[in-house]
Design a protein around this motif. Structure first.
Motif, PDB file in Angstrom:
ATOM      1  N   ALA A 117      68.359  60.017  47.480  1.00  0.00           N
ATOM      2  CA  ALA A 117      68.438  58.712  48.136  1.00  0.00           C
ATOM      3  C   ALA A 117      69.812  58.448  48.734  1.00  0.00           C
ATOM      4  O   ALA A 117      69.932  57.694  49.701  1.00  0.00           O
ATOM      5  N   ALA A 118      70.853  59.047  48.174  1.00  0.00           N
ATOM      6  CA  ALA A 118      72.205  58.824  48.679  1.00  0.00           C
ATOM      7  C   ALA A 118      72.433  59.479  50.035  1.00  0.00           C
ATOM      8  O   ALA A 118      73.391  59.126  50.730  1.00  0.00           O
ATOM      9  N   CYS A 119      71.587  60.421  50.409  1.00  0.00           N
ATOM     10  CA  CYS A 119      71.760  61.137  51.677  1.00  0.00           C
ATOM     11  C   CYS A 119      71.229  60.309  52.841  1.00  0.00           C
ATOM     12  O   CYS A 119      70.374  59.437  52.684  1.00  0.00           O
ATOM     13  N   ASP A 120      71.702  60.622  54.042  1.00  0.00           N
ATOM     14  CA  ASP A 120      71.259  59.917  55.245  1.00  0.00           C
ATOM     15  C   ASP A 120      69.794  60.190  55.553  1.00  0.00           C
ATOM     16  O   ASP A 120      69.076  59.304  56.014  1.00  0.00           O
ATOM     17  N   HIS A 121      69.360  61.419  55.332  1.00  0.00           N
ATOM     18  CA  HIS A 121      67.986  61.807  55.620  1.00  0.00           C
ATOM     19  C   HIS A 121      67.404  62.514  54.398  1.00  0.00           C
ATOM     20  O   HIS A 121      68.111  63.267  53.718  1.00  0.00           O
ATOM     21  N   VAL A 122      66.120  62.276  54.138  1.00  0.00           N
ATOM     22  CA  VAL A 122      65.389  63.019  53.114  1.00  0.00           C
ATOM     23  C   VAL A 122      64.215  63.705  53.791  1.00  0.00           C
ATOM     24  O   VAL A 122      63.389  63.040  54.428  1.00  0.00           O
ATOM     25  N   ILE A 123      64.159  65.019  53.673  1.00  0.00           N
ATOM     26  CA  ILE A 123      63.032  65.797  54.198  1.00  0.00           C
ATOM     27  C   ILE A 123      62.184  66.208  53.003  1.00  0.00           C
ATOM     28  O   ILE A 123      62.642  66.950  52.130  1.00  0.00           O
ATOM     29  N   ALA A 124      60.965  65.703  52.947  1.00  0.00           N
ATOM     30  CA  ALA A 124      60.083  65.946  51.805  1.00  0.00           C
ATOM     31  C   ALA A 124      59.093  67.049  52.131  1.00  0.00           C
ATOM     32  O   ALA A 124      58.289  66.912  53.051  1.00  0.00           O
ATOM     33  N   GLY A 125      59.167  68.145  51.400  1.00  0.00           N
ATOM     34  CA  GLY A 125      58.228  69.238  51.559  1.00  0.00           C
ATOM     35  C   GLY A 125      56.929  68.977  50.835  1.00  0.00           C
ATOM     36  O   GLY A 125      56.758  67.953  50.160  1.00  0.00           O
ATOM     37  N   PRO A 126      55.967  69.890  50.908  1.00  0.00           N
ATOM     38  CA  PRO A 126      54.640  69.681  50.320  1.00  0.00           C
ATOM     39  C   PRO A 126      54.663  69.456  48.815  1.00  0.00           C
ATOM     40  O   PRO A 126      53.787  68.776  48.282  1.00  0.00           O
ATOM     41  N   ARG A 127      55.658  70.003  48.108  1.00  0.00           N
ATOM     42  CA  ARG A 127      55.699  69.867  46.648  1.00  0.00           C
ATOM     43  C   ARG A 127      56.589  68.726  46.181  1.00  0.00           C
ATOM     44  O   ARG A 127      56.773  68.547  44.971  1.00  0.00           O
ATOM     45  N   ALA A 128      57.097  67.950  47.090  1.00  0.00           N
ATOM     46  CA  ALA A 128      58.067  66.916  46.727  1.00  0.00           C
ATOM     47  C   ALA A 128      57.431  65.805  45.912  1.00  0.00           C
ATOM     48  O   ALA A 128      56.313  65.355  46.188  1.00  0.00           O
ATOM     49  N   SER A 129      58.158  65.344  44.901  1.00  0.00           N
ATOM     50  CA  SER A 129      57.776  64.157  44.148  1.00  0.00           C
ATOM     51  C   SER A 129      59.046  63.496  43.630  1.00  0.00           C
ATOM     52  O   SER A 129      60.084  64.140  43.486  1.00  0.00           O
ATOM     53  N   PHE A 130      58.944  62.193  43.357  1.00  0.00           N
ATOM     54  CA  PHE A 130      60.103  61.405  42.965  1.00  0.00           C
ATOM     55  C   PHE A 130      59.704  60.492  41.810  1.00  0.00           C
ATOM     56  O   PHE A 130      58.680  59.822  41.872  1.00  0.00           O
ATOM     57  N   ARG A 131      60.548  60.452  40.773  1.00  0.00           N
ATOM     58  CA  ARG A 131      60.249  59.580  39.633  1.00  0.00           C
ATOM     59  C   ARG A 131      61.533  59.245  38.884  1.00  0.00           C
ATOM     60  O   ARG A 131      62.250  60.150  38.454  1.00  0.00           O
ATOM     61  N   MET A 132      61.804  57.959  38.723  1.00  0.00           N
ATOM     62  CA  MET A 132      62.920  57.518  37.895  1.00  0.00           C
ATOM     63  C   MET A 132      62.409  57.377  36.466  1.00  0.00           C
ATOM     64  O   MET A 132      61.647  56.456  36.159  1.00  0.00           O
ATOM     65  N   THR A 133      62.835  58.274  35.603  1.00  0.00           N
ATOM     66  CA  THR A 133      62.269  58.379  34.257  1.00  0.00           C
ATOM     67  C   THR A 133      63.157  57.770  33.171  1.00  0.00           C
ATOM     68  O   THR A 133      62.837  57.871  31.984  1.00  0.00           O
ATOM     69  N   GLU A 134      64.243  57.131  33.546  1.00  0.00           N
ATOM     70  CA  GLU A 134      65.203  56.638  32.558  1.00  0.00           C
ATOM     71  C   GLU A 134      64.572  55.676  31.557  1.00  0.00           C
ATOM     72  O   GLU A 134      64.914  55.691  30.368  1.00  0.00           O
ATOM     73  N   VAL A 135      63.657  54.810  32.038  1.00  0.00           N
ATOM     74  CA  VAL A 135      63.068  53.816  31.146  1.00  0.00           C
ATOM     75  C   VAL A 135      62.288  54.468  30.005  1.00  0.00           C
ATOM     76  O   VAL A 135      62.167  53.901  28.916  1.00  0.00           O
ATOM     77  N   LEU A 136      61.786  55.669  30.229  1.00  0.00           N
ATOM     78  CA  LEU A 136      61.051  56.375  29.179  1.00  0.00           C
ATOM     79  C   LEU A 136      61.977  56.789  28.041  1.00  0.00           C
ATOM     80  O   LEU A 136      61.509  57.085  26.934  1.00  0.00           O
ATOM     81  N   LEU A 137      63.282  56.826  28.307  1.00  0.00           N
ATOM     82  CA  LEU A 137      64.281  57.163  27.289  1.00  0.00           C
ATOM     83  C   LEU A 137      64.988  55.923  26.761  1.00  0.00           C
ATOM     84  O   LEU A 137      65.969  56.024  26.016  1.00  0.00           O
ATOM     85  N   GLY A 138      64.498  54.754  27.160  1.00  0.00           N
ATOM     86  CA  GLY A 138      65.140  53.519  26.751  1.00  0.00           C
ATOM     87  C   GLY A 138      66.411  53.217  27.506  1.00  0.00           C
ATOM     88  O   GLY A 138      67.271  52.473  27.022  1.00  0.00           O
ATOM     89  N   LEU A 139      66.546  53.775  28.716  1.00  0.00           N
ATOM     90  CA  LEU A 139      67.752  53.611  29.523  1.00  0.00           C
ATOM     91  C   LEU A 139      67.432  52.839  30.805  1.00  0.00           C
ATOM     92  O   LEU A 139      66.272  52.710  31.195  1.00  0.00           O
TER      93      LEU A 139
END
Length: 212
Positions: A117-139
């Motif tokens: 997300a910090a980059c100017d452009h994100v190129i997402a390929g066929p296998r791309a996925s995104f998940r913020m998992t911190e809450v699962l660790l209590g963070l």
């Protein structure tokens, strides 16, 4: 001219004005440990100083783009310097005079979402996925939320973070980012399209997309 980098990262300067930095620790799913953070920061510094460099591309080997900040081997006191280093790296990417591009063709989780997300452009390929998992660790993903919110919008970022929602290349199309867009490419072409021309734009409000 070749730029040197520590083992976690491979840096290619053979296609000027592009500098490509490849996260290369697939055994750890390219996590952001101290060595990786040092390597990434050093590679960006060297690219910004390199004559003729205009584009800084991040990609990765293996099935994961980046599995986020390495926390398992450190106690809570040991996390603080690493979190500070991640914050510094994300700000460097966001403010770089180079055009910054993340080529994501695997799973980006936790801090890996922030890295893209910090980059100017994100190129997402066929296998791309995104998940913020911190809450699962209590963070709380406080370090990465600012850059994610700038791309997706604040409310959408909070929803993704609090629900640890999984966003695939397909589902991500429904949510237009506020920074330059995730670009959808046919299979096999994600890595080949990572060289936009020119300096990074100062306005980040335009949405760009490639047809399926």
């Amino acid at each position: 001219m070749a730029l040197t980098a520590p083992a976690p990262l491979r840096v290619d300067t053979g296609r000027p004005p592009l500098v490509r930095a490849t996260l290369d620790t697939p055994a750890t799913r390219n996590r952001l440990d101290d060595d990786m953070l040092t390597a990434l920061t050093g590679a960006l510094t060297a690219a910004e100083a390199a004559e003729g460099a205009e584009v800084f591309v991040l990609d990765a080997t293996g099935d994961s783009f980046c599995s986020g900040i390495a926390l398992g081997e450190a106690d809570r006191d040991g996390w603080r310097p690493r979190l500070t280093a991640v914050h510094h790296l994300l700000q460097r990417l966001a403010d770089s005079p180079l055009v910054t591009v993340a080529v994501v063709d695997g799973a980006a989780t936790g801090g890996g979402v922030g890295l893209a997300a910090a980059c100017d452009h994100v190129i997402a390929g066929p296998r791309a996925s995104f998940r913020m998992t911190e809450v699962l660790l209590g963070l709380v993903p406080a370090v990465i939320l600012p850059v994610v919110a700038e791309r997706t919008g604040r409310h959408r970022a909070f929803s993704l973070a609090l629900g640890a929602q999984h966003v695939s290349r397909r589902t991500g199309r429904r949510h237009r980012p506020r920074r330059p867009a995730h670009r959808r490419l046919p299979p096999g072409t994600a890595a080949a399209a990572a060289a936009p021309a020119g300096r990074r734009p100062r306005s980040r409000t335009r949405t760009q997309a490639l047809p399926p």
